[in-house]
Design an enzyme around this catalytic site. Structure first.
Site, PDB file in Angstrom:
ATOM      1  N   THR B  95       0.861  -1.173   0.000  1.00  0.00           N
ATOM      2  CA  THR B  95       0.000   0.000   0.000  1.00  0.00           C
ATOM      3  C   THR B  95       0.901   1.227   0.000  1.00  0.00           C
ATOM      4  OG1 THR B  95      -1.758  -1.131   1.177  1.00  0.00           O
ATOM      5  CG2 THR B  95      -1.775   1.261   1.275  1.00  0.00           C
ATOM      6  N   LYS B 171      -7.239   1.308  -3.216  1.00  0.00           N
ATOM      7  CA  LYS B 171      -6.846   0.751  -1.927  1.00  0.00           C
ATOM      8  C   LYS B 171      -6.947   1.808  -0.827  1.00  0.00           C
ATOM      9  CE  LYS B 171      -5.388  -1.742   1.318  1.00  0.00           C
ATOM     10  NZ  LYS B 171      -4.096  -2.193   1.746  1.00  0.00           N
ATOM     11  N   LYS B 240      -0.720   5.381   8.494  1.00  0.00           N
ATOM     12  CA  LYS B 240       0.061   5.714   7.292  1.00  0.00           C
ATOM     13  C   LYS B 240      -0.849   5.832   6.065  1.00  0.00           C
ATOM     14  CE  LYS B 240       1.564   2.646   4.653  1.00  0.00           C
ATOM     15  NZ  LYS B 240       2.089   1.426   4.042  1.00  0.00           N
TER      16      LYS B 240
END
Lengths: 296, 296, 296, 296
Positions: B95, B171, B240
């Site tokens: 990711t 995502k 994050k």
């Protein structure tokens, strides 16, 4: 069983028709009498006041617009409380506030009457299809009596706890989850559209895999298509529920930043023209507008 | 097919084992060599650098911690780009940010190399069980080549579009939906607990009826039980991703109030002690604390 | 001039003493009679009801805690309205909501009575020192009559407009500015402390140069020193004003994200123990806590 | 004293002219050479590179647009570091991030060079009028040397502390206070206008009494008048500062909900068309728009 139903809007009518179709004797009342006619045609008895409807019934259901309307039909002149039999139960299916539910329970109790809160999840089409999810709270004996009835009109009816307001809290929490989801989907679709990715594709990918709950799919598809009308769950009603949730949080001393955020988004959506003819999905108008995107 | 896999943390190892078990020849590399030993034992060839692993492969997968690590294993000395064959494809499953994905694609393209972004939804246990959902984006010919492989390691693998960063955006959007859900569940459970209603009961009622998507059930149950460890999806990793989403929104000019709100909640959760050993569910620590509730 | 003063808390008493010291005949009433004694000692006449105090007066001032208290002393049994002379003016100095002010004006008007809203800025010590800033709104003739009186008890008294609620709106807007400033100062001091810079130094540098308004200096110094008691402007009163501002915004259809944000911070501060003994400065407890800093 | 000045935009030029007028020998450099001509005409020496300007100077000032520009003029080829004398001081007046300031200080230190951060509060017109407020941080000996110079160009110059980044933090905190004020004023004016009260009147009443700091008056009047151009403090520069503040908060682990809120408002203002020609006051466009009010 003898039943009464007060409040015959889109939701109330659908549920009342299903109770009638299940074979119960039904006494109905609606402020605007015309809305009672289809039920009369289907075999219901039309009462001239909530009290009259209540007098005949073992269980009295109410499904009205808000706290004020509920107080009027319950404790106003010729209201339900004036007719409710000592062994009968008043079942309020409206989405009302926690404080209002507590007050209603208190007043019924002081009159020696039975009261259950039984708010529902689902739009009018779900009500018509007996697909509602009902949350019921009240004295155990009352719940034993009414849960079977509620299961006739919904795909599920669950007992929440002994205090009526608890069911209303669960309903408000559920709607907070729903509105949070809708706001997030609006921001997601704004992001997709502005970066040149198809919002419909993004929604399809996510709701087809991980986010499979029906409301993700329904609201995601509507927002991606910018299909904000007709109103399934009318935007001002969802706005009202967030207002009630914030009031409950204020009373309990619980900060609810998500609810506060969407409170402002509702106001902005209303100022942008979203009204009772718009679905909750129209909340996304704000995210789209803030991203500089046209809403159509 | 000859495959390479670089980055053998919990996620990477699980996927690599599955590729091996499916019968592919596998060349692996990990910065800390010890983590490669179980795969060597299972039949993989351990390379001494990403370049060496890449040289042998038709498809090179990477699953590393963040943008910086990815740059290092890809374009650092003896990185993947130094070994990648002209007809091979680099498939990045991490990711990473939208800008980083765009830059990676640009650099591979300028070297005449093939690059696909294929981030995954799912925790390590889902990876082990081949239950991941994979979003892949890149040139059509590359996708045709790798989608069958991705379907071997996940329950679904979908093509998002022709530009690799598009998969990363999907995502990040998915994780924004997820974190928004978790924050809202935290506020919901705080509200329930403070008013004396069982959070577990509320979660059960809502996720058993309307909010049936698996993450509602998993995070709802964890938050209601205040079960914040062990980390399934480690809180700092989710943090994050929100940071990356906000950066993508900043770049695109899209306001993301929900992401901004949870950004601050992550910081408060971290300051309250939630670290890499805590699950994303620990975000609820902030809502509980703001309601004056003990976290245990 | 014959004056009456109803509501002798810290603010009311200070103003009443000043009116008396200016040479006016003063009739006072307070629900808890003991609080009237110092004024009796100073020469005021103590009435046994708001109506009795009103009967004697050309101008009746009220300074009570909230909307409910104001309704009680005004329209309750033996309330001001029952004694107010046709040519007299009721001047409400409390910070009440816009809707409440509108309703109060309507009721007085329907009784042929004069009503002016005249909320004040300033803490009890400012009231004692005749340093209040007063915002007054109402019919022009009424304002002409009372502005000179208000200037005796404040350093400024300004006419806002012809409708009483307008003064209340300006007061609420002012308090929104104030609370926004306090919240921002809290975040600023948390940031300074956590990075190892002296919050007192930062506040001194900024309020000594650019942010020179007195509240910046007063609240900045208090927050930097974590001096949250005693209450100058009690935190729950400021919380009430934000609630009233949000209600006014809701009624007008205006989103107020800053007010919504601080609404939640107030709830978190209350849940952390800040009560009527704490100053508005204690709002900073939330920012400090979210940064992982001890509040002392 | 021999001085150098690199970066001759509106701010830099104004300050440089004042240094020259104060009698210092001045060596200037600007990337676009034309901007240096008025200073040459006034007696400055125009250098062909930052290094050349630096070589001649006891103190080198920089005032450039952002972190990237600062790195380029300082450590790029023929940058300041290549010419800076061991006993000279580089004084950076730009508003840069805390991390960038720390990195700059580190690099200068490792080259045995002196570095001071001295960001300023004030618009170009304030710079021209020597009305800036300067915050300076760095080694004490360096501050002793430059504070007298800074006082020549500003109405105040204060020492913040021994680490250069501390001055940048104070600057960012100051701008967070400023932007918070502007956002709140925007909401206040939206509320006033929508309820039919003159925003100009509200601003006048509040800034004439309690909120007397100059920025309240300047931004309040601009917002009330919907005067969003020309740019005094250009909106995108203020947006950049909030971005830097959020980054500093992220690094320090401090949640900054106010900064997060305005971050999104900046994005919405930009999407609504506010650009470098618009003043920070144009942030109010978002509050006005969300209230359904036209911006003109």
């Amino acid at each position: 069983m003898q039943l009464a139903f007060v409040g015959l809007g889109a939701m109330g009518s659908a549920i009342a028709h299903n109770l009638l179709a299940s074979g119960h004797a039904l006494h109905v009342f609606n402020r605007h009498a015309a809305k009672a006619e289809p039920l009369r045609a289907a075999g219901a008895t039309v009462a001239t006041s909530p009290a009259e409807a209540a007098r005949a019934a073992d269980v009295v259901f109410t499904m009205v617009a808000d706290d004020a309307a509920l107080k009027a039909v319950t404790f106003g002149e010729q209201g339900i409380a004036a007719g409710l039999r000592p062994d009968a139960v008043h079942v309020c299916m409206s989405t009302i506030g926690v404080a209002a539910a507590r007050e209603l329970a208190r007043q019924h109790a002081s009159a020696g009457q039975h009261y259950v809160s039984a708010p529902v999840f689902g739009r009018p089409d779900a009500a018509a299809a007996r697909k509602l999810h009902v949350m019921a709270a009240g004295a155990d004996a009352d719940l034993q009596k009414i849960l079977p009835l509620l299961r006739e009109v919904g795909q599920s009816a669950n007992a929440v706890g002994p205090d009526p307001w608890q069911a209303n809290l669960v309903k408000l929490i559920g709607n907070m989850l729903l509105v949070s989801m809708v706001e997030t989907l609006g921001e997601a679709c704004a992001m997709a559209e502005k970066t040149g990715v198809s919002p419909a594709k993004v929604v399809e990918l996510l709701t087809g895999t991980l986010f499979t709950a029906p409301p993700y799919q329904a609201y995601g598809a509507a927002i991606a298509a910018k299909r904000f009308q007709p109103a399934g769950f009318a935007l001002p009603l969802a706005q009202k529920d967030i207002r009630l949730m914030l009031a409950a949080g204020e009373e309990a001393g619980v900060a609810l930043p998500i609810a506060s955020l969407v409170r402002d988004r509702f106001l902005a959506a209303r100022a942008a023209g979203a009204d009772a003819n718009h679905d909750l999905a129209a909340l996304a108008l704000v995210a789209l507008s803030e991203a500089g995107l046209k809403d159509r």
